[in-house]
Write an enzyme that holds these catalytic residues in place. Sequence first.
Site, mmCIF file in Angstrom:
data_model
loop_
_atom_site.group_PDB
_atom_site.id
_atom_site.type_symbol
_atom_site.label_atom_id
_atom_site.label_comp_id
_atom_site.label_asym_id
_atom_site.label_seq_id
_atom_site.Cartn_x
_atom_site.Cartn_y
_atom_site.Cartn_z
ATOM 1 N N CYS A 193 73.750 42.366 41.775
ATOM 2 C CA CYS A 193 72.554 43.209 41.580
ATOM 3 C C CYS A 193 72.262 44.096 42.776
ATOM 4 O O CYS A 193 71.199 44.717 42.840
ATOM 5 C CB CYS A 193 71.339 42.334 41.276
ATOM 6 S SG CYS A 193 70.716 41.517 42.755
ATOM 7 N N ASN A 215 57.852 10.800 69.408
ATOM 8 C CA ASN A 215 57.782 12.167 69.908
ATOM 9 C C ASN A 215 57.516 12.089 71.410
ATOM 10 O O ASN A 215 56.675 11.300 71.840
ATOM 11 C CB ASN A 215 56.616 12.889 69.201
ATOM 12 C CG ASN A 215 56.729 14.398 69.323
ATOM 13 O OD1 ASN A 215 57.015 14.920 70.403
ATOM 14 N ND2 ASN A 215 56.506 15.096 68.228
ATOM 15 N N HIS A 262 62.737 22.461 53.722
ATOM 16 C CA HIS A 262 62.714 23.878 54.101
ATOM 17 C C HIS A 262 64.067 24.562 53.940
ATOM 18 O O HIS A 262 64.275 25.651 54.481
ATOM 19 C CB HIS A 262 62.219 24.022 55.559
ATOM 20 C CG HIS A 262 60.805 23.577 55.726
ATOM 21 N ND1 HIS A 262 60.293 23.159 56.934
ATOM 22 C CD2 HIS A 262 59.796 23.469 54.832
ATOM 23 C CE1 HIS A 262 59.024 22.828 56.772
ATOM 24 N NE2 HIS A 262 58.701 22.988 55.511
HETATM 25 C C1 BV8 Z 1 53.354 27.826 52.001
HETATM 26 C C2 BV8 Z 1 62.559 27.269 57.549
HETATM 27 C C3 BV8 Z 1 52.026 28.968 50.544
HETATM 28 C C4 BV8 Z 1 62.730 28.644 58.090
HETATM 29 C C5 BV8 Z 1 60.256 26.638 58.141
HETATM 30 C C6 BV8 Z 1 46.846 28.072 58.259
HETATM 31 C C7 BV8 Z 1 46.592 26.704 58.165
HETATM 32 C C8 BV8 Z 1 47.448 25.858 57.471
HETATM 33 C C9 BV8 Z 1 48.583 26.366 56.848
HETATM 34 C C10 BV8 Z 1 48.833 27.714 56.951
HETATM 35 C C11 BV8 Z 1 47.984 28.576 57.648
HETATM 36 N N1 BV8 Z 1 48.507 29.818 57.588
HETATM 37 C C12 BV8 Z 1 49.632 29.778 56.853
HETATM 38 C C13 BV8 Z 1 49.845 28.515 56.454
HETATM 39 C C14 BV8 Z 1 50.935 28.017 55.643
HETATM 40 C C15 BV8 Z 1 52.190 27.871 56.475
HETATM 41 C C16 BV8 Z 1 51.943 26.994 57.683
HETATM 42 O O1 BV8 Z 1 51.860 25.793 57.580
HETATM 43 N N2 BV8 Z 1 51.806 27.639 58.862
HETATM 44 C C17 BV8 Z 1 51.569 26.877 60.064
HETATM 45 C C18 BV8 Z 1 52.388 27.442 61.205
HETATM 46 C C19 BV8 Z 1 50.079 26.933 60.374
HETATM 47 N N3 BV8 Z 1 53.125 27.214 55.613
HETATM 48 C C20 BV8 Z 1 53.898 27.953 54.797
HETATM 49 O O2 BV8 Z 1 53.895 29.166 54.789
HETATM 50 C C21 BV8 Z 1 54.738 27.168 53.819
HETATM 51 N N4 BV8 Z 1 54.560 27.758 52.528
HETATM 52 O O3 BV8 Z 1 52.371 27.306 52.467
HETATM 53 O O4 BV8 Z 1 53.317 28.591 50.893
HETATM 54 C C22 BV8 Z 1 52.065 29.395 49.151
HETATM 55 C C23 BV8 Z 1 51.334 28.669 48.218
HETATM 56 C C24 BV8 Z 1 51.329 29.104 46.935
HETATM 57 C C25 BV8 Z 1 52.066 30.230 46.565
HETATM 58 C C26 BV8 Z 1 52.826 30.926 47.527
HETATM 59 C C27 BV8 Z 1 52.832 30.513 48.832
HETATM 60 C C28 BV8 Z 1 56.207 27.262 54.185
HETATM 61 C C29 BV8 Z 1 56.442 26.561 55.498
HETATM 62 C C30 BV8 Z 1 57.949 26.487 55.761
HETATM 63 C C31 BV8 Z 1 58.333 27.491 56.839
HETATM 64 N N5 BV8 Z 1 59.768 27.349 57.167
HETATM 65 N N6 BV8 Z 1 61.581 26.524 58.380
HETATM 66 C C32 BV8 Z 1 63.571 28.621 59.327
HETATM 67 O O5 BV8 Z 1 63.788 27.556 59.934
HETATM 68 O O6 BV8 Z 1 64.035 29.716 59.707
HETATM 69 S S1 BV8 Z 1 59.211 25.747 59.109
HETATM 70 C C33 BV8 Z 1 59.853 25.640 60.706
HETATM 71 O O7 BV8 Z 1 58.770 25.364 61.546
HETATM 72 C C34 BV8 Z 1 60.787 24.481 60.932
HETATM 73 O O8 BV8 Z 1 61.588 24.225 59.821
HETATM 74 C C35 BV8 Z 1 59.889 23.293 61.213
HETATM 75 O O9 BV8 Z 1 59.679 22.576 60.049
HETATM 76 C C36 BV8 Z 1 58.577 23.946 61.557
HETATM 77 C C37 BV8 Z 1 58.094 23.580 62.873
HETATM 78 O O10 BV8 Z 1 59.142 23.972 63.802
HETATM 79 P P1 BV8 Z 1 59.154 23.322 65.282
HETATM 80 O O11 BV8 Z 1 57.857 23.602 65.939
HETATM 81 O O12 BV8 Z 1 60.395 23.581 66.020
HETATM 82 O O13 BV8 Z 1 59.309 21.876 64.934
HETATM 83 P P2 BV8 Z 1 58.200 20.902 64.918
HETATM 84 O O14 BV8 Z 1 56.922 21.441 64.427
HETATM 85 O O15 BV8 Z 1 58.765 19.802 64.147
HETATM 86 O O16 BV8 Z 1 57.971 20.637 66.528
HETATM 87 C C38 BV8 Z 1 59.031 20.112 67.299
HETATM 88 C C39 BV8 Z 1 58.539 18.734 67.701
HETATM 89 O O17 BV8 Z 1 59.614 18.046 68.261
HETATM 90 C C40 BV8 Z 1 57.456 18.833 68.774
HETATM 91 O O18 BV8 Z 1 56.368 17.994 68.444
HETATM 92 C C41 BV8 Z 1 58.168 18.308 70.030
HETATM 93 O O19 BV8 Z 1 57.297 17.581 70.883
HETATM 94 C C42 BV8 Z 1 59.164 17.363 69.427
HETATM 95 N N7 BV8 Z 1 60.345 17.101 70.236
HETATM 96 C C43 BV8 Z 1 60.928 17.883 71.177
HETATM 97 N N8 BV8 Z 1 62.008 17.242 71.702
HETATM 98 C C44 BV8 Z 1 62.107 16.047 71.062
HETATM 99 C C45 BV8 Z 1 61.056 15.951 70.142
HETATM 100 N N9 BV8 Z 1 60.877 14.878 69.352
HETATM 101 C C46 BV8 Z 1 61.747 13.855 69.497
HETATM 102 N N10 BV8 Z 1 62.795 13.877 70.351
HETATM 103 C C47 BV8 Z 1 62.995 14.945 71.154
HETATM 104 N N11 BV8 Z 1 64.031 14.955 72.017
HETATM 105 ZN ZN ZN Z 2 71.824 39.521 43.185
#
Ligand code: BV8
Ligand code: ZN
Length: 244
Positions: A154, A217, A121
């Site tokens: 740009c 987790n 990401h």
């Molecule tokens: C794409 C960078 C399409 C930005 C990030 C409906 C169904 C399925 C998919 C979708 C949908 N609607 C839309 C989508 C697609 C969407 C998606 O998946 N949405 C989800 C929310 C449903 N995905 C996208 O848009 C991706 N692109 O699909 O493009 C496309 C296709 C063709 C042509 C054009 C377009 C892009 C996804 C990337 C988004 N960017 N980050 C930024 O950071 O500012 S994602 C961002 O959220 C983070 O990077 C991280 O990866 C993600 C989740 O964040 P968190 O919730 O904080 O983290 P995580 O989920 O890992 O949860 C934390 C975990 O840690 C928890 O489980 C917790 O219990 C645990 N924890 C807590 N403490 C601890 C711990 N674990 C261990 N030790 C601890 N101490």
């Molecule tokens: Zn530029």
Amino acid sequence: MAPDTLRAARNHLAAARHIVVFTGAGVSAESGVPTFRDAQTGLWSRFDPEALASPQGFRADPGLVWRWYMWRLHLVEAARPNPGHLALVRLATRLPDLTLITQNVDDLHEQAGSRDVLHLHGNLARFRCQGCGLPHQLTPTERAAAEPPTCSICTERVRPHVVWFGEELDRQLLNQAWLAAEQCDLMLVVGAGGMVYPAAILPRVARQAGAILIDINPEPTQLSELAHLYLQGPAGQILPQLIG
Ligand code: BV8
Ligand code: ZN
């Protein structure tokens, strides 16, 4: 977590030859970098992170999104790797054929000493022009500004070099991560919520290809159910116990 679960996980780790580690925001939580959803504390609590981390959000209010990223950049720069990050470095020194894939945009794995980290990401500390893609080095003035800078070539706006919701992941990176997931004999999933796609598919790819899946987790997720072994607890405590 039952001691025999830890023992079983240690045995699998000792027997594995090709390991993939897949981390989410949870691995940085004990370093003080809030996870994506927890990040919304204080003045950011009324904003939806998915709305801010999107091209629509940036177009609608570039200043708001810019200030959100400058705030998160400040948080990451104040953070230090935790024992979880450091344990993964020890594991990599023991097993040269280890691939580290992260959803995180912080550089804590690198700060701990991990090499060749696959950042699916992007990177919070890197910037580029929204228009021509020119990499942009931020000046202290631009860091403190209320609005994003514009490109010297740009005149389009400068944006963080991260993948926003609705944007495609880097194709080459995703293929590399996919291949590693298909070829590994063990995948360690650490601190991943397992809800963001396509990254969340990788543990499923590994499992279907026959790898042993271990999930770490404090909260059970869909990936905990998918895993052969679920080690419940914070990464900063579990990883040192698992890796030694
Ligand atoms: C794409 C960078 C399409 C930005 C990030 C409906 C169904 C399925 C998919 C979708 C949908 N609607 C839309 C989508 C697609 C969407 C998606 O998946 N949405 C989800 C929310 C449903 N995905 C996208 O848009 C991706 N692109 O699909 O493009 C496309 C296709 C063709 C042509 C054009 C377009 C892009 C996804 C990337 C988004 N960017 N980050 C930024 O950071 O500012 S994602 C961002 O959220 C983070 O990077 C991280 O990866 C993600 C989740 O964040 P968190 O919730 O904080 O983290 P995580 O989920 O890992 O949860 C934390 C975990 O840690 C928890 O489980 C917790 O219990 C645990 N924890 C807590 N403490 C601890 C711990 N674990 C261990 N030790 C601890 N101490
Ligand atoms: Zn530029």
